[in-house]
Design a protein around this motif. Structure first.
Motif, short mmCIF file in Angstrom:
data_model
loop_
_atom_site.label_atom_id
_atom_site.label_comp_id
_atom_site.label_asym_id
_atom_site.label_seq_id
_atom_site.Cartn_x
_atom_site.Cartn_y
_atom_site.Cartn_z
N ARG A 46 0.83 -1.21 0.00
CA ARG A 46 0.00 0.00 0.00
C ARG A 46 0.86 1.25 0.00
N PRO A 47 1.54 1.53 -1.12
CA PRO A 47 2.42 2.70 -1.14
C PRO A 47 1.68 4.03 -1.04
N SER A 48 0.42 4.06 -1.44
CA SER A 48 -0.32 5.32 -1.34
C SER A 48 -0.53 5.72 0.12
N LEU A 49 -0.73 4.77 0.99
CA LEU A 49 -0.86 5.05 2.41
C LEU A 49 0.47 5.55 2.98
N ALA A 50 1.55 4.92 2.55
CA ALA A 50 2.88 5.37 2.99
C ALA A 50 3.18 6.76 2.46
N LEU A 51 2.80 7.04 1.22
CA LEU A 51 3.02 8.38 0.64
C LEU A 51 2.24 9.42 1.43
N ALA A 52 1.01 9.12 1.79
CA ALA A 52 0.19 10.06 2.57
C ALA A 52 0.83 10.32 3.93
N GLY A 53 1.27 9.27 4.60
CA GLY A 53 1.90 9.43 5.91
C GLY A 53 3.20 10.20 5.84
N LEU A 54 4.02 9.90 4.84
CA LEU A 54 5.29 10.61 4.69
C LEU A 54 5.07 12.06 4.26
N SER A 55 4.02 12.32 3.50
CA SER A 55 3.70 13.70 3.13
C SER A 55 3.30 14.51 4.36
N LEU A 56 2.52 13.90 5.23
CA LEU A 56 2.15 14.56 6.49
C LEU A 56 3.39 14.82 7.34
N LEU A 57 4.28 13.85 7.40
CA LEU A 57 5.53 14.03 8.14
C LEU A 57 6.35 15.18 7.55
N ALA A 58 6.47 15.22 6.23
CA ALA A 58 7.24 16.29 5.58
C ALA A 58 6.60 17.66 5.85
N ALA A 59 5.28 17.74 5.83
CA ALA A 59 4.60 19.00 6.11
C ALA A 59 4.80 19.42 7.56
N LEU A 60 4.73 18.47 8.49
CA LEU A 60 4.94 18.80 9.90
C LEU A 60 6.37 19.25 10.16
N LEU A 61 7.32 18.60 9.51
CA LEU A 61 8.72 19.03 9.64
C LEU A 61 8.92 20.40 9.01
N GLY A 62 8.19 20.68 7.95
CA GLY A 62 8.29 21.98 7.31
C GLY A 62 7.82 23.12 8.19
N LEU A 63 6.95 22.83 9.15
CA LEU A 63 6.44 23.87 10.05
C LEU A 63 7.54 24.52 10.89
N CYS A 64 8.62 23.78 11.11
CA CYS A 64 9.68 24.33 11.96
C CYS A 64 11.00 24.48 11.21
N ALA A 65 10.97 24.39 9.87
CA ALA A 65 12.19 24.36 9.08
C ALA A 65 12.33 25.59 8.19
N ARG A 66 13.52 25.73 7.62
CA ARG A 66 13.77 26.74 6.59
C ARG A 66 13.35 26.16 5.24
N PHE A 67 13.16 27.03 4.27
CA PHE A 67 12.83 26.56 2.92
C PHE A 67 13.95 25.70 2.35
N SER A 68 15.18 25.99 2.72
CA SER A 68 16.31 25.23 2.18
C SER A 68 16.35 23.79 2.68
#
Length: 145
Positions: A46-68
């Motif tokens: 089920r790669p679509s479920l993994a993609l959704a979870g990893l996208s959420l993780l990337a967005a959450l990490l982006g909340l405290c990160a620089r654009f770079s």
């Protein structure tokens, strides 16, 4: 004469983003744990479920990160998605359109998280500044008119 002055007044600085290596360490550890958990619960088909979870993780990490930090965050999440969330596990492959889409999607998620954090911080800073100007008001001797 003693005069009490409130320490909490004045403009507060906008929070500084977390250092990029720390964000990448979070992406590495978070993606590892997330993919391991998803593989244990639902399997690798089920790669679509993994993609959704990893996208959420990337967005959450982006909340405290620089654009770079966004490209590295996306690549780290993609490595775990490609290497361990699709069969054969432990083998990196490149399937042109699919992996390009996955990388772009993860990059967009990290950038959206970072942009959202910047907008929220900028709006909060603007509100603090304008409330100070309105509270001072005209005619109080501070030059606002």
């Amino acid at each position: 004469m003693i005069e009490w002055v409130s320490i909490g007044t004045g403009a507060r600085p906008v929070p500084q983003p977390v250092a990029t290596p720390l964000v990448w360490a979070g992406a590495f550890g978070g993606a590892l744990l997330l993919v391991a958990l998803l593989n244990a619960l639902v399997g690798t088909d089920r790669p679509s479920l993994a993609l959704a979870g990893l996208s959420l993780l990337a967005a959450l990490l982006g909340l405290c990160a620089r654009f770079s930090a966004a490209p590295g965050t996306a690549v780290l999440c993609w490595l775990f998605l490609n290497g361990f969330a699709i069969p054969p596990a432990g083998t990196l492959t490149w399937a042109g359109h699919r992996d390009t889409f996955w990388l772009a999607w993860l990059l967009a998620a990290a950038l959206v998280g970072t942009a959202l954090a910047r907008l929220v911080h900028a709006r909060a800073a603007y509100r603090r500044i304008t409330e100070g100007v309105v509270a001072a008001g005209p005619g109080d001797g501070r030059g606002y008119s």
